[in-house]
Design a protein around this motif. Structure first.
Motif, short mmCIF file in Angstrom:
data_model
loop_
_atom_site.label_atom_id
_atom_site.label_comp_id
_atom_site.label_asym_id
_atom_site.label_seq_id
_atom_site.Cartn_x
_atom_site.Cartn_y
_atom_site.Cartn_z
N LEU A 12 -5.58 -0.49 -0.10
CA LEU A 12 -6.10 -1.64 -0.84
C LEU A 12 -7.16 -2.40 -0.06
O LEU A 12 -8.03 -3.03 -0.66
CB LEU A 12 -4.95 -2.60 -1.18
N GLU B 6 0.83 -1.21 0.00
CA GLU B 6 0.00 0.00 0.00
C GLU B 6 0.87 1.26 0.00
O GLU B 6 0.56 2.24 -0.68
CB GLU B 6 -0.93 -0.01 1.22
N SER C 272 -9.90 0.36 -5.21
CA SER C 272 -8.54 0.25 -5.75
C SER C 272 -8.01 -1.16 -5.58
O SER C 272 -7.33 -1.71 -6.47
CB SER C 272 -7.61 1.25 -5.05
N GLY C 273 -8.32 -1.77 -4.43
CA GLY C 273 -7.88 -3.14 -4.20
C GLY C 273 -8.53 -4.13 -5.14
O GLY C 273 -7.89 -5.06 -5.64
#
Length: 307
Positions: free
Chosen positions: A56, A49, A70-71
């Motif tokens: 994430l 991260e 985003s993850g």
């Protein structure tokens, strides 16, 4: 002379740990799967991260790990990068015996008759490859293909997403399934219209239900759906007990249900087309060596439909 590209600030190991965390749902479970300590997994996630400058995961003690948007986006690309890295390593070492894990999906009704010959034949050629397979409906399997969770999937060529590439294994014609003591059981073929007033057992596993209903609609017939089982064998069991008829595509060789009741296959009198069974994968996904070999094996030795 152009400057060489800067190396990434993250490692493949960190990506592998992140994928394990996403799939396990908790840091503790991921650590157990990776055979390392939980603090090591947590540290790798923190470092990843920090390198990517984005959060994430959301970590909650009582609820495990939840991916951020985003993850979720990174998970697809991370799986792809890890597969490509594995392929690069294999090619650099000169190939050799095929090893690793192939993730294969299969539509639920096809699995009992299509998977065994495919898996047995592939295992005889590549005994060091482990094939993990999942049985589910086509909509679920296609989503898993696009997320990178599966390499390939055996599906009907029905309602396939435009993102899917495919190769045909075989084709089979839909049929009517009747209990053995049905008044029309002695006929060679049965019209859909002749069954309009009778109760229907509709296999409710996408895309089977949509396909069956579309056949009736095409010939102006409205079926009386009485039961909607979600599994193939439950549908056969209900039909065997005389609780309705079914319109199915898959044709197991066995004419008995789990309870020992007899069912009979009858051809549809109306002009219905054959449906293709395909091996599918995302067009955007570069197949790894294992998947390429499995596709080639299926093209050369695809299973014949059960009859």
């Amino acid at each position: 002379m152009s400057e060489p590209p800067a190396p990434p600030r993250f490692s493949l190991r960190q990506l592998a740990y992140f994928v394990a965390i996403a799939e396990a749902g908790t840091l503790t479970e991921a650590a157990e799967r990776l055979h390392i300590s939980q603090p090591a997994v947590s540290l790798a996630l923190n470092d990843l991260e920090r390198a990517l400058k984005v959060q994430l995961c959301v970590r909650r003690k009582a609820h495990g790990v939840t991916l951020t948007p985003s993850g979720t986006s990174l998970l697809v690309r991370a799986r792809r990068l890890l597969r490509e890295a594995e392929e690069l390593e294999a090619e650099a070492s000169g190939g050799g015996a095929l090893t690793g894990v192939l993730s294969l999906g299969c539509y639920v009704t096809l699995a009992p008759t299509v998977l065994p010959p495919l898996l047995q034949g592939f295992a005889s050629l590549h005994p060091e490859v482990t094939v993990d397979f999942a049985e589910d409906t086509q909509d679920v399997l296609q989503r898993r293909l696009l997320r990178g969770e599966l390499d390939l999937a055996v599906l009907y060529d029905m309602d396939l997403m435009p993102e899917m590439e495919r190769t045909v294994l075989f084709s089979v014609r839909p049929h009517i399934l009747l209990p053995a003591d049905h008044p029309m059981a002695g006929l060679t073929e049965v019209s859909l219209r002749a069954l309009e007033a009778e109760p229907m057992v509709l296999l409710d596993a996408a895309p089977s239900s949509h396909h069956a209903l579309s056949l009736f609609h095409r010939f102006g017939v409205t079926p009386r759906v009485r039961h909607r089982p979600t599994t193939f064998e439950t549908a056969r069991a209900l039909i065997g007990r005389g609780m309705g008829y079914g319109v199915l595509v898959q044709r197991p060789a066995n004419d008995r249900t789990y309870e020992g009741m007899h069912v009979v296959v009858k051809e549809i009198a109306e002009p219905v087309r054959e449906e293709a069974v395909v091996l599918a994968w995302p067009r955007s996904m570069r197949l790894n060596r294992r998947a390429q070999e499995f596709v080639g094996h299926c093209r050369r030795n695809g299973p014949a439909p059960a009859s």
